[in-house]
Design an enzyme around this catalytic site. Structure first.
Site, short mmCIF file in Angstrom:
data_model
loop_
_atom_site.label_atom_id
_atom_site.label_comp_id
_atom_site.label_asym_id
_atom_site.label_seq_id
_atom_site.Cartn_x
_atom_site.Cartn_y
_atom_site.Cartn_z
N CYS A 55 -80.13 16.86 6.84
CA CYS A 55 -80.46 18.19 6.65
C CYS A 55 -81.90 18.44 6.24
O CYS A 55 -82.01 17.67 5.05
CB CYS A 55 -79.48 18.97 5.75
SG CYS A 55 -80.06 20.48 5.13
N CYS A 58 -82.10 19.92 2.82
CA CYS A 58 -81.68 19.14 1.81
C CYS A 58 -82.58 17.90 1.21
O CYS A 58 -82.74 17.66 -0.03
CB CYS A 58 -80.41 18.51 2.46
SG CYS A 58 -78.97 19.66 2.66
#
Length: 131
Positions: A55, A58
């Site tokens: 991600c 992230c």
């Protein structure tokens, strides 16, 4: 702001970088229970980051999270990889990554979905001031 909702191919080489921080990586339900018990015993609020190595948001927020873990030692910072802990993450109803839960005495007191740095900073500061 910045959240991943879909699955992507995972490269086993990928890892989120919490280098230099005081972030505890949770790899089992037992390690989660141990850290929650430790936080409860020490009167610490837990900040739990449910994220994924694939991600993008992230990966961007990981160094910020690591820095916060050094700035606010009165809090306990945990990281849970939703792919490594699928069943556990599902029990928390994770719909996008990153998702941050704030827990006091094992109970959720706040939540943030997405890599919204100013909002994460605000919520972490509020949790630290309440500790």
């Amino acid at each position: 702001m910045g959240g991943c909702a879909g699955k992507a191919r995972r490269n086993e080489e990928e890892e989120l970088n919490y280098k230099g921080g005081n972030v505890h990586t949770i790899t089992s339900k037992e390690s989660w229970d141990q850290k929650i018990a430790e936080a409860n015993r020490d009167g610490k609020t837990v900040v739990a980051n449910f994220s994924a190595s694939w991600c993008g948001p992230c990966r961007v927020i990981a160094p910020v999270y690591a820095e916060m873990s050094k700035t606010y030692p009165q809090l306990m910072f945990l990281s849970i990889d939703v792919d490594d802990m699928m069943d556990f993450s599902s029990s928390w109803d994770i719909r996008a990554t990153p998702t941050f839960f704030f827990l006091k005495n094992g109970q959720q007191i706040d939540k943030l979905v997405g890599a919204n740095k100013p909002e994460l900073e605000r919520k972490v500061l509020a949790a630290a001031n309440a500790s």
